[in-house]
Design a protein around this motif. Structure first.
Motif, PDB file in Angstrom:
ATOM      1  N   ILE A 153       1.160  -1.233   0.374  1.00 51.15           N
ATOM      2  CA  ILE A 153       0.045  -0.286  -0.022  1.00 51.15           C
ATOM      3  C   ILE A 153       0.579   1.148  -0.173  1.00 51.15           C
ATOM      4  O   ILE A 153       0.579   2.020  -0.599  1.00 51.15           O
ATOM      5  CB  ILE A 153      -0.882   0.264   0.828  1.00 51.15           C
ATOM      6  CG1 ILE A 153      -1.669  -0.770   0.915  1.00 51.15           C
ATOM      7  CG2 ILE A 153      -1.431   1.605   1.131  1.00 51.15           C
ATOM      8  CD1 ILE A 153      -2.786  -1.370   1.906  1.00 51.15           C
ATOM      9  N   VAL A 154       1.894   0.981   0.653  1.00 51.85           N
ATOM     10  CA  VAL A 154       3.148   1.947   0.560  1.00 51.85           C
ATOM     11  C   VAL A 154       3.559   2.571  -0.231  1.00 51.85           C
ATOM     12  O   VAL A 154       3.821   3.415  -1.221  1.00 51.85           O
ATOM     13  CB  VAL A 154       4.397   2.412   1.765  1.00 51.85           C
ATOM     14  CG1 VAL A 154       5.091   3.423   2.524  1.00 51.85           C
ATOM     15  CG2 VAL A 154       3.502   2.376   3.815  1.00 51.85           C
ATOM     16  N   TRP A 155       3.631   1.403  -1.258  1.00 52.91           N
ATOM     17  CA  TRP A 155       4.885   1.801  -2.736  1.00 52.91           C
ATOM     18  C   TRP A 155       4.107   1.799  -3.635  1.00 52.91           C
ATOM     19  O   TRP A 155       3.716   3.076  -4.416  1.00 52.91           O
ATOM     20  CB  TRP A 155       5.371   0.032  -2.697  1.00 52.91           C
ATOM     21  CG  TRP A 155       6.691  -0.217  -2.488  1.00 52.91           C
ATOM     22  CD1 TRP A 155       6.930  -1.359  -1.706  1.00 52.91           C
ATOM     23  CD2 TRP A 155       7.975   0.709  -2.723  1.00 52.91           C
ATOM     24  NE1 TRP A 155       8.695  -1.806  -1.495  1.00 52.91           N
ATOM     25  CE2 TRP A 155       8.815   0.039  -1.618  1.00 52.91           C
ATOM     26  CE3 TRP A 155       8.183   2.231  -3.518  1.00 52.91           C
ATOM     27  CZ2 TRP A 155      10.016   0.001  -1.380  1.00 52.91           C
ATOM     28  CZ3 TRP A 155       9.309   2.057  -3.373  1.00 52.91           C
ATOM     29  CH2 TRP A 155      10.522   1.556  -2.883  1.00 52.91           C
ATOM     30  N   ALA A 156       2.519   1.793  -3.295  1.00 49.47           N
ATOM     31  CA  ALA A 156       1.345   2.014  -4.420  1.00 49.47           C
ATOM     32  C   ALA A 156       1.225   3.154  -4.021  1.00 49.47           C
ATOM     33  O   ALA A 156       0.898   4.007  -5.665  1.00 49.47           O
ATOM     34  CB  ALA A 156       0.121   0.809  -4.247  1.00 49.47           C
ATOM     35  N   PHE A 157       0.736   3.684  -3.275  1.00 53.87           N
ATOM     36  CA  PHE A 157      -0.083   5.180  -3.217  1.00 53.87           C
ATOM     37  C   PHE A 157       1.025   5.968  -2.992  1.00 53.87           C
ATOM     38  O   PHE A 157       0.800   7.913  -3.375  1.00 53.87           O
ATOM     39  CB  PHE A 157      -1.554   5.101  -1.587  1.00 53.87           C
ATOM     40  CG  PHE A 157      -2.310   4.725  -1.831  1.00 53.87           C
ATOM     41  CD1 PHE A 157      -3.565   4.993  -2.813  1.00 53.87           C
ATOM     42  CD2 PHE A 157      -2.605   2.450  -1.348  1.00 53.87           C
ATOM     43  CE1 PHE A 157      -4.492   4.759  -3.367  1.00 53.87           C
ATOM     44  CE2 PHE A 157      -3.483   3.322  -1.686  1.00 53.87           C
ATOM     45  CZ  PHE A 157      -4.686   3.529  -2.616  1.00 53.87           C
ATOM     46  N   GLY A 158       2.325   5.501  -1.947  1.00 49.48           N
ATOM     47  CA  GLY A 158       2.985   7.067  -2.013  1.00 49.48           C
ATOM     48  C   GLY A 158       4.212   6.842  -3.046  1.00 49.48           C
ATOM     49  O   GLY A 158       4.131   8.087  -3.807  1.00 49.48           O
ATOM     50  N   GLY A 159       4.114   6.049  -3.658  1.00 43.43           N
ATOM     51  CA  GLY A 159       4.506   5.883  -5.469  1.00 43.43           C
ATOM     52  C   GLY A 159       3.569   7.150  -6.369  1.00 43.43           C
ATOM     53  O   GLY A 159       4.294   7.930  -6.906  1.00 43.43           O
TER      54      GLY A 159
END
Length: 174
Positions: free
Chosen positions: A133-139
Motif C-alpha cells: 500500500i505504501v509503495w503503491a499510493f506513496g509512489g
C-alpha cells in the motif's frame, strides 16, 4: 524461569517495542498523515490475527508438550521395568501402549506444524500488504508530486512500515 525471563527479556523488549511503535508512528504522521493512515490501516486486523494465532499456537504447543511428557514417562517406565514386562510376558501390550503414545505425539506435532505453516504466512502477507500500500499510493503521490511526497520520503515510509509492524509480534505475545 518465567519470572527471570519476564524481567530480563519481557519488560525491556516490550518497553523498547512500545517506544519504537509510538515514535515511528509519530514521525510518519509528521511527514505524511494520509499515507500513514493508509499504511497503518491494516494494523488492527494484524493485531487481532496475531493475538488469535498466538493463543491457538500456545494451546497446540501445550498439547504437544503434554504428549511428549507422557511419551517420555512411558519410555522411562518401560526401560526401568523391562524385567517385569518380560517376566509377565507383557511385551505386546506395552508395545501397543508405546505405539499409541507415539502416534498421539506424532499427530500433535503434525497439527502444530500444519497450523504454523498456514497461519503465520497469512499474517506475513497482511504485513507485506501494508508495504505494498505504501509503495503503491506513496509512489503515485511521488510521481504526481502531491502532498509533498518525494522519493526520499517514500523510501523512509517503506522502512518505517517494517519498523511499525515488527514490534507487533512481540507486543501481542506478552
Amino acid at each position: 524461569n518465567r519470572i527471570y525471563w519476564f524481567f530480563t527479556d519481557g519488560v525491556p523488549y516490550f518497553s523498547i517495542n512500545i517506544v519504537q511503535l509510538v515514535a515511528v508512528t509519530v514521525i510518519m504522521l509528521l511527514y505524511n498523515p494520509l499515507l500513514t493512515l493508509m499504511a497503518l490501516g491494516l494494523t488492527p486486523l494484524v493485531l487481532f490475527l496475531i493475538g488469535k494465532l498466538f493463543r491457538k499456537s500456545r494451546k497446540l504447543n501445550h498439547k504437544r508438550y503434554l504428549r511428549s511428557r507422557t511419551m517420555n514417562s512411558l519410555l522411562s517406565d518401560l526401560l526401568s521395568g523391562i524385567r517385569i514386562v518380560k517376566t509377565f510376558s507383557r511385551e505386546k501390550s506395552e508395545a501397543e501402549r508405546f505405539s499409541k503414545a507415539s502416534r498421539s505425539l506424532a499427530d500433535s506435532e503434525m497439527r502444530r506444524s500444519k497450523f504454523g505453516s498456514t497461519a503465520y504466512p497469512l499474517v506475513n502477507t497482511l504485513v507485506y500488504l501494508g508495504s505494498i500500500i505504501v509503495w503503491a499510493f506513496g509512489g503515485w503521490m511521488a510521481i504526481r508530486g502531491s502532498f509533498g511526497m518525494t522519493y526520499g520520503i517514500l523510501t523512509l515510509f517503506v522502512s518505517y512500515v517494517g519498523m511499525v509492524y515488527s514490534p507487533l509480534y512481540s507486543c501481542v505475545d506478552m
